[in-house]
Design an enzyme around this catalytic site. Structure first.
Site, short mmCIF file in Angstrom:
data_model
loop_
_atom_site.label_atom_id
_atom_site.label_comp_id
_atom_site.label_asym_id
_atom_site.label_seq_id
_atom_site.Cartn_x
_atom_site.Cartn_y
_atom_site.Cartn_z
N LYS A 165 -0.84 37.32 4.49
CA LYS A 165 -0.41 38.69 4.19
C LYS A 165 0.07 38.73 2.75
O LYS A 165 0.95 37.97 2.36
CB LYS A 165 0.70 39.15 5.13
CG LYS A 165 1.10 40.61 4.95
CD LYS A 165 2.12 41.05 6.00
CE LYS A 165 2.32 42.56 5.96
NZ LYS A 165 3.03 43.03 4.76
N CYS A 180 6.47 39.14 0.55
CA CYS A 180 7.88 39.53 0.55
C CYS A 180 8.49 39.37 -0.84
O CYS A 180 8.36 38.30 -1.45
CB CYS A 180 8.66 38.71 1.56
SG CYS A 180 10.40 39.16 1.67
#
Length: 326
Positions: A137, A98
């Site tokens: 991720k 992110c």
């Protein structure tokens, strides 16, 4: 760390802030019995110091479902992972992708790609705390860290830390100069870099993410990597999930109206708990994408769901033009 093989990673839905809440996940499960679902990112600090019940709440029907955590303190992440496992999640995923300003200020998300050793410490601490898979991720790079060797080193560090599943968004992140939305659209996709990673780390389960919008693309990627993660395409056109489910698992396509009729029990149960319709209905707006009556469906729900007393009758009214078209 438990062997992650029982989880089928072929079809997954990305963790998306403000989107993949428990209502969204329940709806997506109706469309795809097999898809592996992810929560929105929850910070380890919020879990350890905050409202655990609210942040970890989910329904039995959502499984298999993973909890995505954000953070960079190994001990705090271990404590948060333990809470997630105790709450019944099937996997704990660490966010290293992110790019938002809030995430950077907290020293987690994509900026951690510059600190693979720290990420490795975090993963090891989390894995030691739970008996479910701990996964990561990430992006293919960050800012000027744009060489394959950087991604290679990051991946090697993850494997050494015990990671067996790596989800890779096939765009790098620009931490300065681009908004989170622009970071999902402007940096070019480089699927080849993810394919190369799979060739070099054949025992690592690689799930590819970024810009995937059709069943055909999903099938093509699965010829090169182990899994595909759908993001915005699964949210804005949720029936794509059902189509992928059919292609990969042979599950008959459900009727869209029937999907909403199955959702009725959930909606009425949630409203009895005090949930407002708008918190659920916003996730179903794209179900009839491209069909006659879809615009009226969206308008009826968007204009009426926030009003006092809005309930299943409003959903029925929104579906009326679509029933006629059928």
């Amino acid at each position: 760390m438990q062997n992650p093989d029982p989880i089928d990673f072929r079809l997954t839905v990305a963790p998306m802030m403000d989107w993949t809440d428990r209502h969204c996940r329940y709806f997506h499960r109706l469309l795809s019995p097999h898809a592996h679902l992810y929560t929105e990112m929850v910070t380890s600090a919020a879990l350890v110091r905050g409202n655990q019940v609210r942040l970890l709440e989910h329904s039995h029907e959502e499984h298999p479902v993973a909890l995505q955590l954000g953070g960079s303190d190994p001990a705090e992440l271990a404590a948060a992972a333990r809470m997630g496992a105790a709450a019944g999640y099937d996997e704990i995923n660490l966010n290293v992708g992110c790019p938002s300003d809030r995430v950077q200020s907290g020293r987690f998300g994509a900026c951690l790609m510059r600190e693979p050793a720290l990420v490795g410490e975090c993963v090891q601490a989390m894995a030691a705390a739970v008996d479910i898979p701990v996964t990561v991720k990430c992006r293919i790079g960050v800012d000027d860290q744009d060489e394959y060797a950087d991604l290679q080193h990051f991946t090697r560090t993850m494997v050494s830390a015990g990671v067996r599943v790596l989800v890779v968004h096939a765009r790098k992140a620009w931490l300065q100069g681009l908004s989170p939305k622009e970071n999902r659209e402007i940096p070019p996709l480089d699927y080849g870099r993810v394919y190369r990673l799979k060739q070099e780390f054949p025992d690592l389960i690689i799930v590819i993410n970024g810009g995937i919008t059709t069943v055909e693309q999903v099938q093509a990627h699965l010829g090169r990597v182990d899994g595909v993660m759908l993001g915005r395409s699964a949210y804005h056109d949720p029936y794509l999930l059902a189509q992928c489910e059919q292609a990969l698992y042979g599950t008959p396509l459900p009727g869209k109206v029937q999907v909403l009729e199955h959702l009725r029990i959930y909606i009425e149960a949630e409203m009895a708990r005090g949930t407002q319709l708008k918190h659920i209905s916003r996730h179903i707006l794209g179900l009839f994408q491209g069909e006659a009556g879809a615009r009226q469906f969206r308008r009826t729900l968007s204009e009426g769901a926030h009003l006092e007393g809005a309930g299943w009758a409003l959903v029925e009214a929104a579906m009326a033009p679509l029933r006629q078209a059928a």
